[in-house]
Design a protein around this motif. Structure first.
Motif, PDB file in Angstrom:
ATOM      1  N   ASP A   2     -49.465  93.628  21.284  1.00  0.00           N
ATOM      2  CA  ASP A   2     -49.356  92.543  20.314  1.00  0.00           C
ATOM      3  C   ASP A   2     -48.178  91.675  20.748  1.00  0.00           C
ATOM      4  O   ASP A   2     -47.018  92.003  20.489  1.00  0.00           O
ATOM      5  N   LEU A   3     -48.491  90.570  21.429  1.00  0.00           N
ATOM      6  CA  LEU A   3     -47.446  89.717  21.993  1.00  0.00           C
ATOM      7  C   LEU A   3     -46.515  89.159  20.925  1.00  0.00           C
ATOM      8  O   LEU A   3     -45.336  88.898  21.191  1.00  0.00           O
ATOM      9  N   ALA A   4     -47.027  88.969  19.726  1.00  0.00           N
ATOM     10  CA  ALA A   4     -46.207  88.417  18.646  1.00  0.00           C
ATOM     11  C   ALA A   4     -45.074  89.367  18.245  1.00  0.00           C
ATOM     12  O   ALA A   4     -44.084  88.927  17.677  1.00  0.00           O
ATOM     13  N   LYS A   5     -45.206  90.651  18.573  1.00  0.00           N
ATOM     14  CA  LYS A   5     -44.181  91.630  18.183  1.00  0.00           C
ATOM     15  C   LYS A   5     -43.161  91.893  19.287  1.00  0.00           C
ATOM     16  O   LYS A   5     -42.244  92.677  19.097  1.00  0.00           O
ATOM     17  N   LEU A   6     -43.311  91.248  20.437  1.00  0.00           N
ATOM     18  CA  LEU A   6     -42.377  91.471  21.539  1.00  0.00           C
ATOM     19  C   LEU A   6     -41.128  90.624  21.376  1.00  0.00           C
ATOM     20  O   LEU A   6     -41.204  89.464  20.973  1.00  0.00           O
ATOM     21  N   ASP A   7     -39.993  91.208  21.709  1.00  0.00           N
ATOM     22  CA  ASP A   7     -38.768  90.401  21.773  1.00  0.00           C
ATOM     23  C   ASP A   7     -38.695  89.769  23.169  1.00  0.00           C
ATOM     24  O   ASP A   7     -39.621  89.928  23.983  1.00  0.00           O
ATOM     25  N   ALA A   8     -37.638  89.052  23.460  1.00  0.00           N
ATOM     26  CA  ALA A   8     -37.525  88.326  24.732  1.00  0.00           C
ATOM     27  C   ALA A   8     -37.612  89.280  25.922  1.00  0.00           C
ATOM     28  O   ALA A   8     -38.314  89.000  26.903  1.00  0.00           O
ATOM     29  N   LYS A   9     -36.927  90.424  25.858  1.00  0.00           N
ATOM     30  CA  LYS A   9     -36.944  91.381  26.965  1.00  0.00           C
ATOM     31  C   LYS A   9     -38.341  91.989  27.114  1.00  0.00           C
ATOM     32  O   LYS A   9     -38.842  92.146  28.234  1.00  0.00           O
ATOM     33  N   GLY A  10     -38.985  92.322  26.008  1.00  0.00           N
ATOM     34  CA  GLY A  10     -40.334  92.881  26.060  1.00  0.00           C
ATOM     35  C   GLY A  10     -41.327  91.895  26.654  1.00  0.00           C
ATOM     36  O   GLY A  10     -42.189  92.261  27.445  1.00  0.00           O
ATOM     37  N   LEU A  11     -41.195  90.612  26.280  1.00  0.00           N
ATOM     38  CA  LEU A  11     -42.076  89.586  26.828  1.00  0.00           C
ATOM     39  C   LEU A  11     -41.840  89.416  28.328  1.00  0.00           C
ATOM     40  O   LEU A  11     -42.778  89.262  29.103  1.00  0.00           O
ATOM     41  N   GLU A  12     -40.576  89.507  28.742  1.00  0.00           N
ATOM     42  CA  GLU A  12     -40.256  89.416  30.170  1.00  0.00           C
ATOM     43  C   GLU A  12     -40.882  90.586  30.935  1.00  0.00           C
ATOM     44  O   GLU A  12     -41.496  90.391  31.988  1.00  0.00           O
ATOM     45  N   LEU A  13     -40.754  91.791  30.402  1.00  0.00           N
ATOM     46  CA  LEU A  13     -41.343  92.968  31.057  1.00  0.00           C
ATOM     47  C   LEU A  13     -42.865  92.874  31.094  1.00  0.00           C
ATOM     48  O   LEU A  13     -43.490  93.233  32.095  1.00  0.00           O
ATOM     49  N   TYR A  14     -43.461  92.385  30.015  1.00  0.00           N
ATOM     50  CA  TYR A  14     -44.919  92.223  29.973  1.00  0.00           C
ATOM     51  C   TYR A  14     -45.361  91.204  31.027  1.00  0.00           C
ATOM     52  O   TYR A  14     -46.349  91.422  31.733  1.00  0.00           O
ATOM     53  N   GLY A  15     -44.619  90.109  31.148  1.00  0.00           N
ATOM     54  CA  GLY A  15     -44.927  89.104  32.163  1.00  0.00           C
ATOM     55  C   GLY A  15     -44.838  89.678  33.570  1.00  0.00           C
ATOM     56  O   GLY A  15     -45.679  89.388  34.431  1.00  0.00           O
ATOM     57  N   GLU A  16     -43.810  90.501  33.819  1.00  0.00           N
ATOM     58  CA  GLU A  16     -43.670  91.139  35.125  1.00  0.00           C
ATOM     59  C   GLU A  16     -44.851  92.068  35.406  1.00  0.00           C
ATOM     60  O   GLU A  16     -45.378  92.093  36.520  1.00  0.00           O
ATOM     61  N   LEU A  17     -45.266  92.820  34.409  1.00  0.00           N
ATOM     62  CA  LEU A  17     -46.403  93.724  34.571  1.00  0.00           C
ATOM     63  C   LEU A  17     -47.674  92.945  34.889  1.00  0.00           C
ATOM     64  O   LEU A  17     -48.422  93.304  35.805  1.00  0.00           O
TER      65      LEU A  17
END
Length: 149
Positions: free
Chosen positions: A69-84
């Motif tokens: 759920d992208l809406a629940k990610l903080d900035a670091k989580g979104l960065e890690l998701y983007g890297e993945l």
């Protein structure tokens, strides 16, 4: 064992492709999946329906997929998701290349690092043009933008 069948339509990229469209969209989907996946489903296949324009592909139904759920990610989580996502895309691109054509091109004495640099710069320029068009569409009201946190 349950096989799942799905109808395969034309790719959304088809109008922009420079090579001919595939004869069978089910085959396009399955061959693309086989190129991108390290271990592909051994039951992958494709067929045509009774109506000539209906194309299908099938796979073994094992729905072990997860989602974020992208809406629940903080900035670091979104960065890690983007890297993945970037790693998965890079792996798919690396697996889908024509090994013999790449080896022949490298052996022909072309300067690989310069070619990669030129491609990267061209790709970055295109991404910037796309972003400007995207922002202009929002500014003109052709697209709606909402912040989700």
């Amino acid at each position: 064992m349950i096989l799942q069948s799905k109808q395969a339509g034309a790719s959304v990229f088809e109008p922009y492709a420079t090579s001919p469209s595939p004869q069978h969209h089910g085959q396009r989907v399955i061959e693309g999946q086989r190129l991108m996946q390290t271990v592909s489903d051994p039951f992958h296949g494709w067929t045509s329906g009774l109506q000539r324009d209906h194309r299908y592909y099938w796979r073994l139904l094992c729905n072990w997929k997860g989602s974020v759920d992208l809406a629940k990610l903080d900035a670091k989580g979104l960065e890690l998701y983007g890297e993945l996502c970037g790693r998965a895309l890079a792996k798919a691109h690396a697996r889908s290349g024509d090994r013999q054509a790449i080896a022949a091109w490298l052996a022909a004495g072309k300067v690989f690092d310069q070619a990669l640099e030129a491609f990267g710069l061209h790709y970055a320029d295109q991404a910037e043009r796309d972003y400007r068009q995207f922002m202009q569409a929002i500014k003109e009201g052709r697209l709606e933008a909402r912040m989700i946190f």
